[in-house]
Design a protein around this motif. Structure first.
Motif, PDB file in Angstrom:
ATOM      1  N   ALA A   1       0.862  -1.186   0.000  1.00 12.64           N
ATOM      2  CA  ALA A   1       0.000   0.000   0.000  1.00 12.64           C
ATOM      3  C   ALA A   1       0.897   1.235   0.000  1.00 12.64           C
ATOM      4  N   ILE A   2       0.630   2.136  -0.938  1.00 20.12           N
ATOM      5  CA  ILE A   2       1.458   3.339  -1.073  1.00 20.12           C
ATOM      6  C   ILE A   2       0.565   4.576  -1.147  1.00 20.12           C
TER       7      ILE A   2
ATOM      8  N   THR B   1      -2.400   5.925   3.022  1.00 18.42           N
ATOM      9  CA  THR B   1      -2.182   5.239   1.741  1.00 18.42           C
ATOM     10  C   THR B   1      -3.506   5.257   0.971  1.00 18.42           C
ATOM     11  N   ASP B   2      -3.405   5.085  -0.345  1.00 16.35           N
ATOM     12  CA  ASP B   2      -4.628   5.111  -1.153  1.00 16.35           C
ATOM     13  C   ASP B   2      -4.595   4.136  -2.320  1.00 16.35           C
ATOM     14  N   THR B   3      -3.470   3.472  -2.537  1.00 15.32           N
ATOM     15  CA  THR B   3      -3.305   2.625  -3.717  1.00 15.32           C
ATOM     16  C   THR B   3      -2.541   1.365  -3.323  1.00 15.32           C
ATOM     17  N   VAL B   4      -2.919   0.225  -3.931  1.00 14.03           N
ATOM     18  CA  VAL B   4      -2.253  -1.038  -3.624  1.00 14.03           C
ATOM     19  C   VAL B   4      -1.692  -1.628  -4.913  1.00 14.03           C
ATOM     20  N   ILE B   5      -0.408  -1.999  -4.870  1.00 12.75           N
ATOM     21  CA  ILE B   5       0.239  -2.664  -6.011  1.00 12.75           C
ATOM     22  C   ILE B   5       0.429  -4.133  -5.651  1.00 12.75           C
ATOM     23  N   ARG B   6      -0.003  -5.009  -6.538  1.00 11.44           N
ATOM     24  CA  ARG B   6       0.098  -6.447  -6.289  1.00 11.44           C
ATOM     25  C   ARG B   6       1.547  -6.880  -6.088  1.00 11.44           C
ATOM     26  N   TYR B   7       1.715  -7.925  -5.286  1.00 12.14           N
ATOM     27  CA  TYR B   7       3.047  -8.495  -5.121  1.00 12.14           C
ATOM     28  C   TYR B   7       3.642  -8.889  -6.482  1.00 12.14           C
ATOM     29  N   GLU B   8       2.765  -9.389  -7.389  1.00 12.94           N
ATOM     30  CA  GLU B   8       3.247  -9.842  -8.689  1.00 12.94           C
ATOM     31  C   GLU B   8       3.859  -8.708  -9.513  1.00 12.94           C
ATOM     32  N   ASP B   9       3.550  -7.459  -9.156  1.00 18.42           N
ATOM     33  CA  ASP B   9       4.042  -6.300  -9.903  1.00 18.42           C
ATOM     34  C   ASP B   9       5.160  -5.573  -9.152  1.00 18.42           C
ATOM     35  N   THR B  10       5.755  -6.291  -8.215  1.00 17.32           N
ATOM     36  CA  THR B  10       6.861  -5.705  -7.440  1.00 17.32           C
ATOM     37  C   THR B  10       7.992  -6.716  -7.303  1.00 17.32           C
TER      38      THR B  10
ATOM     39  N   LYS C   1       5.504   9.145   3.723  1.00 16.77           N
ATOM     40  CA  LYS C   1       4.782   8.948   2.465  1.00 16.77           C
ATOM     41  C   LYS C   1       5.664   8.367   1.360  1.00 16.77           C
ATOM     42  N   ALA C   2       6.963   8.366   1.547  1.00 19.63           N
ATOM     43  CA  ALA C   2       7.858   7.765   0.555  1.00 19.63           C
ATOM     44  C   ALA C   2       8.019   6.264   0.780  1.00 19.63           C
ATOM     45  N   ASN C   3       7.420   5.774   1.846  1.00 17.30           N
ATOM     46  CA  ASN C   3       7.520   4.342   2.171  1.00 17.30           C
ATOM     47  C   ASN C   3       6.232   3.608   1.796  1.00 17.30           C
ATOM     48  N   CYS C   4       6.161   2.367   2.209  1.00 18.81           N
ATOM     49  CA  CYS C   4       4.953   1.576   1.953  1.00 18.81           C
ATOM     50  C   CYS C   4       4.713   0.633   3.116  1.00 18.81           C
ATOM     51  N   LEU C   5       3.518   0.054   3.131  1.00 16.18           N
ATOM     52  CA  LEU C   5       3.180  -1.010   4.066  1.00 16.18           C
ATOM     53  C   LEU C   5       2.706  -2.216   3.258  1.00 16.18           C
ATOM     54  N   GLU C   6       3.195  -3.390   3.598  1.00 16.09           N
ATOM     55  CA  GLU C   6       2.612  -4.572   2.991  1.00 16.09           C
ATOM     56  C   GLU C   6       1.170  -4.684   3.485  1.00 16.09           C
TER      57      GLU C   6
END
Length: 397
Positions: free
Chosen positions: A55-56, A102-111, A86-91
């Motif tokens: 989540a970013i 946070t407002d957006t989630v990027i799939r594990y498959e895309d990281t 805000k430059a970090n993320c949370l799983e």
């Protein structure tokens, strides 16, 4: 003698309301819902993570940030965490509350994750992707399922989601199936040459069970006082009496006479149809009576053609919708009666239903019911029914 159309109208003009009852969620499948199911809170009740990933804050990504330090993990079912930088993320796991800031989630498959950092490996990220927003499905108080629906697994899931442990449903009628005749013996017995085993009562019992009715079974011999006593007791204790046999003009067919003696109003007796011509229908203040002929095909056809639509209407369901099938071959029937032709059903690639006539040996041919899949209703007033003609069918498989 009345027509099939007239008989159907009379039957459907005499439906009953059996009231409502509450049953546990586990016992409500296939019952008729008699209350609206409403959302007890917003759905989803929070911004919900819909994919496992990171989540970013989207603004960071827009500003050219592609590698994020992982601050921690937001698990499903745990209180909401807050992204501190805000430059970090949370799983974040599927079903979890979207972390604060946070407002957006990027799939594990895309990281790619290495040494506590997550690197985005795809070209395009959308704002709020994989973040199911609060109240976008339903808001508190919205009707999720309307009264009158048949309760399927889908409705069970909705009811569980809103915390309903019990549901208000249409009460089912108390039904008794009565076989008559001295020639009938139990299934477990070996019949004498002049006897047969009971079959219609079991056929009807199984048929009603498929429609949600757990009917009782009784038998009455061809003895007038026994029939009178048995029917009197059943009229007091059941909502519906379904009979097989004893409604013709034989010397031992006492049922029509006794029913009227007991205060059951005859609404019709003979229908211009085959099979099932001597079909007696009536009602009293206590019960509705379907007295079908004793021949197996007659009993089974009448149950499907008349009792089932009556039951659906009594429970508040929409009128029974008949399917149509196309005859696979010519068929001829000369008497001026509506004919319920036993047919084998097949389904074509274009969705068309085909019906092949199954030759039987009359309404007493019980085995023929197992060879066929349904009854095709052929209208009176014509003799030849041609290949390719479409007619309504009652499919019982």
């Amino acid at each position: 003698m009345i027509t099939v159309k007239e008989a159907s109208e009379i039957v459907l003009n005499n439906i009953q309301d059996f009231g409502t009852e509450e049953v546990s969620l586990e016992h409500s499948v296939n019952r008729i819902l008699k209350e609206n199911l409403t959302a007890d809170r917003d759905f989803p009740p929070f911004n919900r993570v819909s994919m496992d990933g990171i989540a970013i804050q989207f603004e960071s990504y827009q500003n050219g940030h592609g590698i994020f330090e992982i601050e921690g993990l937001q698990a499903a079912g745990s209180p909401q965490k807050t992204l501190k930088n805000k430059a970090n993320c949370l799983e974040a796991m599927t079903g979890a509350v979207l972390p604060k800031n946070t407002d957006t989630v990027i799939r594990y498959e895309d990281t790619e994750i290495e040494n506590g950092q997550a690197k985005i490996t795809i070209e395009e990220i959308r704002f709020k992707q994989n973040a199911h927003q609060k109240v976008t499905d339903r808001k508190a108080g919205d009707i999720l399922v309307k009264s009158g629906n048949i309760i399927s697994p889908a409705e069970i899931g909705v009811a569980a989601t809103i915390g309903k442990t019990h549901l208000k449903v249409a009460k089912l009628p108390k039904v008794v199936i009565i076989s008559t005749g001295d020639e009938l013996v139990e299934v477990s017995e070996k019949p004498l040459p002049h006897q047969i085993r009971k079959s219609n009562v079991h056929n009807l019992w199984a048929t009603f069970l498929r429609w949600g009715i757990q009917a009782e079974k009784r038998h009455l011999n061809d003895e007038k006082e026994e029939i009178r006593k048995g029917l009197k007791e059943c009229l007091k204790n059941f909502d519906v009496i379904v009979m097989s046999g004893g409604v013709s003009k034989g010397k031992f067919d006492f049922i029509p006479e006794i029913l009227e003696e007991l205060g059951v109003q005859k609404l019709f007796h003979r229908v211009r149809q085959r099979p099932g011509k001597p079909f007696w229908f009536g009602r009293s203040d206590e019960a509705t009576v379907f007295a079908f002929p004793g021949n197996p095909a007659s009993t089974f056809m009448c149950a499907n053609r008349y009792f089932r639509p009556w039951l659906r209407a009594s429970l508040g369901l929409d009128s029974f919708e008949y399917q149509y099938a196309v005859l696979e071959e010519d068929f001829e029937f000369k008497p001026d009666l509506t004919y319920f032709l036993q047919v084998k059903i097949s389904y074509q690639k274009d969705g068309q239903i085909s019906a092949k006539p199954i030759a039987g040996r009359g309404s007493g041919d019980l085995a023929n019911l197992a060879d066929a899949d349904g009854f095709m209703e052929l209208p009176r007033g014509q003799n030849l029914f041609k290949k390719g003609d479409a007619h309504p069918v009652i499919i019982y498989r």
